[in-house]
Design an enzyme around this catalytic site. Structure first.
Site, mmCIF file in Angstrom:
data_model
loop_
_atom_site.group_PDB
_atom_site.id
_atom_site.type_symbol
_atom_site.label_atom_id
_atom_site.label_comp_id
_atom_site.label_asym_id
_atom_site.label_seq_id
_atom_site.Cartn_x
_atom_site.Cartn_y
_atom_site.Cartn_z
ATOM 1 N N GLU A 1 0.842 -1.136 0.056
ATOM 2 C CA GLU A 1 -0.090 -0.011 0.094
ATOM 3 C C GLU A 1 0.721 1.309 -0.129
ATOM 4 O OE1 GLU A 1 -3.525 -1.450 3.385
ATOM 5 O OE2 GLU A 1 -2.226 0.356 3.064
ATOM 6 N N CYS B 1 3.545 8.205 1.134
ATOM 7 C CA CYS B 1 3.754 7.573 2.563
ATOM 8 C C CYS B 1 3.631 6.398 1.762
ATOM 9 C CB CYS B 1 2.579 7.796 3.453
ATOM 10 S SG CYS B 1 2.578 6.368 4.934
ATOM 11 N N CYS C 1 4.728 -6.695 8.883
ATOM 12 C CA CYS C 1 5.426 -5.834 9.709
ATOM 13 C C CYS C 1 5.869 -6.885 11.461
ATOM 14 C CB CYS C 1 5.393 -4.829 10.364
ATOM 15 S SG CYS C 1 6.404 -3.826 11.574
ATOM 16 N N CYS D 1 -1.758 -1.605 15.152
ATOM 17 C CA CYS D 1 -1.624 -1.620 13.842
ATOM 18 C C CYS D 1 -2.306 -2.645 12.662
ATOM 19 C CB CYS D 1 -0.165 -0.872 13.003
ATOM 20 S SG CYS D 1 0.484 -0.833 11.834
ATOM 21 N N CYS E 1 2.905 -3.951 16.574
ATOM 22 C CA CYS E 1 1.663 -3.058 17.380
ATOM 23 C C CYS E 1 0.186 -3.374 17.425
ATOM 24 C CB CYS E 1 2.580 -1.896 16.536
ATOM 25 S SG CYS E 1 4.286 -0.950 16.963
ATOM 26 N N CYS F 1 -1.711 2.594 7.394
ATOM 27 C CA CYS F 1 -1.170 1.502 6.689
ATOM 28 C C CYS F 1 -1.688 0.193 7.142
ATOM 29 C CB CYS F 1 0.317 1.616 7.752
ATOM 30 S SG CYS F 1 0.517 1.498 9.235
HETATM 31 S S1 SF4 Z 1 2.734 0.758 13.815
HETATM 32 FE FE1 SF4 Z 1 2.567 -1.544 12.126
HETATM 33 S S2 SF4 Z 1 3.911 -1.264 10.333
HETATM 34 FE FE2 SF4 Z 1 5.293 0.526 12.667
HETATM 35 S S3 SF4 Z 1 6.232 -0.413 13.142
HETATM 36 FE FE3 SF4 Z 1 4.273 -0.982 14.331
HETATM 37 S S4 SF4 Z 1 3.200 -2.716 12.897
HETATM 38 FE FE4 SF4 Z 1 5.092 -2.067 12.545
#
Ligand code: SF4
Length: 352
Positions: free
Chosen positions: A96, A111, A118, A125, A122, A340
């Protein structure tokens, strides 16, 4: 049966690499310069629109070369003009990117993503919930910018590495992509921001490169115990070490850094947290960017604080950070899943 020869991808090559490829075909070196200009100055990915190339060379060029490997799957436009793109890689993975317009269109910020999924995970997210799949190549990172320019017929002025992925976990490709942004696409280092969750060894490595880009730290909580939960990489690299590393980055590059702080209702938005945050960054050469959580289409339990709480939080941070600039991020693309990982996860769900 005719054998298909694999096409060489010209995208991401610099002028001398492109010249070498063109000379191999027995064409004049000058043709490489023309193709180079079409790709990087005019964001073209199609030999047919390169009108100054001789027609007789066209089929040979199309047979031997391609320009880029990403394809557009979906484009969404928000009521505020924010545009979001879902691209497919050659292996079918999806990535994306988002395009945001500021100052009445004078500043166009893309962006972009650096990884598929990832590993930082987090909990607030969408990308984090996918887990880590793979790193993007530098060319795949750069091509997001190229394709957006091609689609929109506009030049991008700023880049933020705030899409899917932890950029510093894909260090070599990200640094190579920033070189391409500067040298091929023509976006200056000062217009590029890399946002990290706090990969200390790579922050230190980046400091030594002395590239004049902006480093943003996604801090999200000033206390280790709570940050361990919100940004799980904190279990490995604690806040005090992180602050030393950021100070070292400022010293080495002479660049002001940014502290990003996503505001989650009832979790990290109290005045006590604001005071701790202000004190923590008071000796760091930084701006603070508060991001009220984009709750619009997430499956998570996290909530966005109301505007009054956000304003009060920002006032307390200002007071305790010795007057640092504290901004509240204007929300963009609220109606098109612009945080994201959100578009990718909803596209996946639509396939099932
Ligand atoms: S916010 Fe999402 S993309 Fe960014 S480091 Fe944390 S898990 Fe990874």
């Amino acid at each position: 049966m005719a054998l298909m020869t694999e096409q060489t991808d010209l995208f991401g090559m610099n002028l001398s690499e492109l010249e070498a490829e063109i000379l191999k075909l027995g064409l004049s070196k000058f043709r490489a310069k023309q193709i180079f200009n079409w790709i990087y100055l005019k964001s073209s990915n199609n030999f047919e629109e390169m009108t100054d190339l001789p027609q007789k060379n066209l089929s040979l060029l199309q047979e031997k070369f391609k320009i880029g490997s990403l394809s557009l799957i979906e484009r969404q436009v928000s009521s505020d003009g924010t545009r979001k793109y879902l691209f497919a890689l050659e292996d079918g993975n999806l990535v994306e990117s988002v395009l945001m317009s500021f100052e009445d269109g004078k500043r166009l910020t893309a962006c972009i993503s650096s990884q598929i999924g990832c590993a930082v995970k987090c909990p607030f997210c969408s990308t984090g919930t996918l887990g880590f799949k793979k790193n993007l190549r530098a060319e795949e990172i750069l091509e997001q910018v190229h394709l957006i320019q091609n689609i929109e017929k506009e030049r991008i002025s700023n880049i933020v590495f705030m899409g899917q992925g932890e950029p510093l976990n894909n260090y070599d490709s990200v640094v190579k992509a920033t070189q391409g942004l500067r040298e091929l696409i023509g976006i200056g280092a000062r217009h590029i921001t890399i946002s990290t969750s706090g990969v200390i060894p790579k922050i230190d490595k980046l400091a030594k490169e002395k590239i004049q880009l902006t480093l943003a730290l996604s801090l999200h909580d000033p206390d280790d115990e709570d940050r361990d939960v919100l940004v799980p990489i904190n279990k490995k690299w604690k806040i005090n070490e992180l602050m030393s590393s950021m100070k070292n980055y400022v010293k080495s590059t002479n660049r002001r850094v940014t502290i990003e702080y996503v505001l989650l209702k009832g979790m990290n938005d109290s005045n006590k947290k604001a005071e701790s945050l202000g004190k923590l960054v008071s000796d760091l050469h930084c701006n603070i960017n508060l991001i009220p959580y984009n709750q619009s289409c997430s499956d998570t339990v996290f909530l966005r604080p109301d505007d009054k709480r956000v304003l009060e939080f920002s006032e307390v941070v200002k007071r305790f950070s010795k007057g640092k600039t504290v901004t509240i991020r204007q929300e963009k693309g609220h109606d098109i899943k612009a945080a994201c990982g959100q578009l990718e996860s909803s596209y996946r769900k639509s396939l099932h």
